[in-house]
Design an enzyme around this catalytic site. Structure first.
Site, PDB file in Angstrom:
ATOM      1  CE  LYS A   1      -3.993  -1.822   2.973  1.00 18.37           C
ATOM      2  NZ  LYS A   1      -5.056  -1.721   2.052  1.00 18.37           N
TER       3      LYS A   1
ATOM      4  NE  ARG B   1     -11.165  -9.545  -1.528  1.00 17.32           N
ATOM      5  CZ  ARG B   1     -11.943  -8.650  -2.400  1.00 17.32           C
ATOM      6  NH1 ARG B   1     -12.261  -8.915  -3.465  1.00 17.32           N
ATOM      7  NH2 ARG B   1     -11.902  -7.416  -1.941  1.00 17.32           N
TER       8      ARG B   1
END
Length: 478
Positions: free
Chosen positions: A254, A328
């Site tokens: 990120k 997820r």
């Protein structure tokens, strides 16, 4: 400082709610909450001097506004507090700070339901995350426990919210996967639950390959936290919480702005533990299970890579589209396990997608479910508790966006459209269509301070979720 326990059965912010002062102590000052509509009628019934004082103060009953009424000797005779239009449950949450160090009491005739809302907001208005502060915070104004209020219920709601806030606010340096497991263990010990904690390479031996893959890049080993509580004959309610204690993005690193708040990426786990605390404290007749895959997503030589193909607990293979879409993957293993027991209700909570925040902003969690009745129950409970939820569609045709040329499915959708929906559709692959399942994509963070909700970690929809569980199972016979 670091040794202070993160789970405290009686959270310090509840100290803002007290028993009536003893006869020898200074009496509590009357606190008179008024809506903008009720103010005019109240002033009509008062002596002209008092009505003039209120008018001169500029008090109009706006939410959170106050005016102190003087007595003949110059002390405070009473405090008027504005409720606005009467619909804001946080209207008085700023008063613990504003009225410090007073002790105040609501009128005895205050309806119990209204008093409970005020008491809860008051305690959460006194919440402070001061774990790392050298100076003790100033004492808040105290509210005498209102008459007729279910103290246990108020304390339960406050405790659940405060636990979630404390966990989200704690930096990752002091809340790694092992520390999160420690909180779950303390919670289990307090409520008489059992805890199974699967760590590191044992995850591979026991069939949690996706959890292991996501967390193996960190020096702090991944874990699967499994809490069970309640009578085995009762309906199964299973909570799954995303426990990414810090998300660097992995090898898809990120940027600094996107990484700054990633201590909060275990917000789903914080909510699962807070909700579990409330369910167990209330003694609801359910067989509760809490599954938390706890990992740190870090770049290293052992980290998983883009386009790796991962195995999952269900047996489906997943091509990694982006290592920054890690939540997820760990939820997939946990949901697959939860689904094997065919629970009567399965709820997962996760700080999963920026797309949900673009659609609904920071305050409104997105709800995904195949079951219309469950969606309606959740949204109705959100309306009743003042914790809004909004259903987004599990639009089946978008499943094609998760197709992979080399695996059963890809972890991310193609293109930039419908990110929250494709994430939910990915999770749906690991839950059978008959299971009453809801996925909450939440933010768990207050970007700015408001009364009762200081900037930082916050809880969302806990009261609404508890209400749905209680409505569905709370009246069942033992």
């Amino acid at each position: 400082m670091a040794a202070r326990p993160l789970f405290r059965p009686h959270h310090p912010c509840l100290g803002a709610l007290i028993d009536p002062p003893a006869p020898d102590d200074a009496a509590a000052v009357p606190l008179l909450p008024l809506t903008e509509t009720d103010l005019a009628a109240w002033c009509t019934d008062q002596p002209a001097e008092r009505a003039a004082w209120v008018a001169a103060s500029g008090f109009r009953g706006a939410a959170g506004s106050t005016v102190c009424l003087p007595s003949a000797d110059g002390s405070i005779a009473a405090v008027l507090a504005g409720l606005g239009d009467g619909t804001d449950r946080w209207a008085l949450a700023g008063l613990p700070e504003r009225l410090a160090p007073l002790c105040v009491a609501l009128p005895p005739e205050t309806p119990a339901a209204d008093a409970a809302v005020i008491a809860e907001a008051w305690a959460l208005g006194a919440y402070r995350f001061d774990r790392y502060k050298s100076d003790a915070p100033s004492a808040p104004a105290r509210l005498v426990w209102p008459e007729g209020v279910d103290r246990a219920a108020v304390a339960r709601r406050v405790g659940a919210a405060a636990l979630a806030r404390d966990l989200v606010n704690t930096p990752a340096s002091d809340l790694g996967p092992a520390d999160l497991a420690g909180v779950a263990r303390a919670l289990a010990e307090h409520h008489g639950a059992t805890l199974n904690d699967i760590v590191g390479d044992a995850l591979l031996d026991e069939g949690w390959p996706a959890v292991h893959a996501v967390g193996r890049g960190s020096t702090r080993p991944p874990r699967l936290i499994d809490l069970r509580w309640g009578n085995a004959d009762h309906p199964r309610v299973t909570l799954v919480g995303k426990g990414v204690v810090f998300d660097s993005g992995g090898l898809n690193l990120k940027p600094s702005a996107g990484m700054k708040l990633m201590k909060k990426d275990m917000g789903g786990a914080a909510h699962a533990l807070g909700l579990a605390h409330a369910v167990m404290d209330a003694g609801l007749p359910v067989r509760l299970r809490v599954l938390i895959p706890a990992v740190e997503n870090m770049p290293s030589g052992s980290a998983f890579r883009p386009l790796d193909v991962l195995e999952t607990r269900k047996g489906l293979t997943v091509e990694v589209g982006d290592t920054d879409a890690e939540g997820r993957l760990i939820l997939a293993d946990a949901l697959a396990e939860a689904d094997t027991e065919s629970p009567a209700l399965l709820i997962d909570m996760a700080t999963l997608t920026g797309a949900a925040r673009v659609a609904l902003g920071p305050d409104v969690p997105a709800v995904f479910t195949r079951h219309d009745t469950l969606a309606a129950d959740l949204m109705a409970a959100g309306e009743q508790t003042g914790e809004p939820l909004w259903r987004l569609p599990l639009h089946a045709p978008y499943r094609r966006m998760l197709d992979s040329p080399v695996a059963d499915l890809s972890s991310i959708g193609t293109g930039s459209f419908a990110g929250a929906i494709t994430a939910a559709l990915f999770l749906a692959e690991f839950v059978g269509p008959a299971t009453p399942w809801a996925h909450l994509d939440l933010f768990a963070w207050a970007p700015s301070s408001r009364p009762g909700r200081p900037e930082g970690g916050t809880s969302q929809a806990l009261n609404a979720l508890f209400a749905v569980i209680e409505q569905r199972f709370g009246s069942m016979e033992e």
